[in-house]
Scaffold this motif. Structure first.
Motif, PDB file in Angstrom:
ATOM      1  N   HIS A  86      -5.502  13.037  -4.177  1.00  8.77           N
ATOM      2  CA  HIS A  86      -4.661  11.990  -5.452  1.00  8.77           C
ATOM      3  C   HIS A  86      -5.566  10.748  -4.376  1.00  8.77           C
ATOM      4  CE1 HIS A  86      -3.120  14.695  -7.933  1.00  8.77           C
ATOM      5  NE2 HIS A  86      -2.718  15.773  -6.519  1.00  8.77           N
ATOM      6  N   THR A  87      -5.774  10.459  -3.576  1.00  5.91           N
ATOM      7  CA  THR A  87      -6.197   8.998  -2.805  1.00  5.91           C
ATOM      8  C   THR A  87      -8.202   8.747  -2.889  1.00  5.91           C
ATOM      9  OG1 THR A  87      -6.210   9.987  -1.121  1.00  5.91           O
ATOM     10  CG2 THR A  87      -3.859   8.749  -1.893  1.00  5.91           C
ATOM     11  N   SER A 123       0.706  -1.530   0.203  1.00  6.47           N
ATOM     12  CA  SER A 123       0.109  -0.266   0.091  1.00  6.47           C
ATOM     13  C   SER A 123       1.178   0.850  -0.491  1.00  6.47           C
ATOM     14  CB  SER A 123      -0.632  -0.200   1.203  1.00  6.47           C
ATOM     15  OG  SER A 123      -0.610   0.033   2.526  1.00  6.47           O
ATOM     16  N   SER A 124       1.876   1.464   0.399  1.00  6.27           N
ATOM     17  CA  SER A 124       2.999   2.224   0.658  1.00  6.27           C
ATOM     18  C   SER A 124       4.298   1.768   0.614  1.00  6.27           C
ATOM     19  CB  SER A 124       2.708   2.756   1.704  1.00  6.27           C
ATOM     20  OG  SER A 124       3.675   2.778   2.752  1.00  6.27           O
ATOM     21  N   ARG A 149      -2.540  14.725  -0.607  1.00  7.40           N
ATOM     22  CA  ARG A 149      -2.909  13.321  -0.760  1.00  7.40           C
ATOM     23  C   ARG A 149      -4.221  12.459  -0.646  1.00  7.40           C
ATOM     24  NH1 ARG A 149       1.767  13.428   3.022  1.00  7.40           N
ATOM     25  NH2 ARG A 149       0.456  13.844   4.289  1.00  7.40           N
TER      26      ARG A 149
END
Length: 181
Positions: free
Chosen positions: A129-130, A17-18, A126
């Motif tokens: 963008h998510t 996920s990251s 963020r």
């Protein structure tokens, strides 16, 4: 490679996920953006951005570093609140620029804010963008106007609290319908 309806589809790949070494804490981003949007409180009648000392203390409490001027913070906060108020987009075009930095952390580019407003804007970016930005809403109750995050499955939540604001509004609406009948 698999072909479905004449289109090539790449096989599913498990991706973290990251990226390694980069923490993406969306709950922290949500909490920071909501805290910024809620620096004005209609119910209590308080406005953190009226007093530079309170604004500085808010930045310290959020561990954001340097606190820019309250006028810039108010302008950005009000523009953000207007944008998320029940999905209403502002009629006037509001554009501003705020310096943020792109840093490489283990070779991975990450956005960082240079000051308190920059940190809030990076967190908001963020969320945009998510796909989480549209879940930030403002309670439509005139005596509340609290920013909240809609965690409902279908993104249909209207009130910050159904027990308080939603119940009050529904009771008010019921009384109006039944007193005029």
């Amino acid at each position: 490679m698999v072909f479905v309806n004449s289109r090539a589809v790449a096989p599913e790949v498990d991706r973290p996920s990251s990226p390694d070494g980069v923490e993406l804490d969306f709950d922290h981003d949500i909490a920071l953006v909501l805290a910024f949007l809620n620096t004005c409180d209609a119910e209590k009648g308080t406005e953190t951005l009226d007093d530079p000392g309170q604004w500085q203390q808010w930045c310290i409490d959020q561990d954001l570093g340097k606190a820019p001027g309250v006028d810039a913070a108010r302008e950005i906060r009000d523009a953000m609140r207007t944008t998320v108020s029940c999905g209403v987009r502002p009629h006037a075009v509001f554009e501003t620029a705020w310096p943020v930095q792109v840093r490489l952390h283990n070779g991975i580019p990450t956005l960082t804010g240079g000051d308190a407003i920059g940190s809030v804007l990076v967190a908001a970016a963020r969320l945009v963008h998510t796909g989480r930005w549209d879940r930030i809403k403002i309670c439509p109750a005139d005596d509340c106007l609290w920013a909240f995050y809609d965690r409902s499955r279908n993104r249909s939540r209207t009130w910050c609290s159904m027990r308080v604001c939603g119940n009050r509004e529904k009771a008010r609406s019921w009384r109006e319908r039944h007193t005029t009948a």
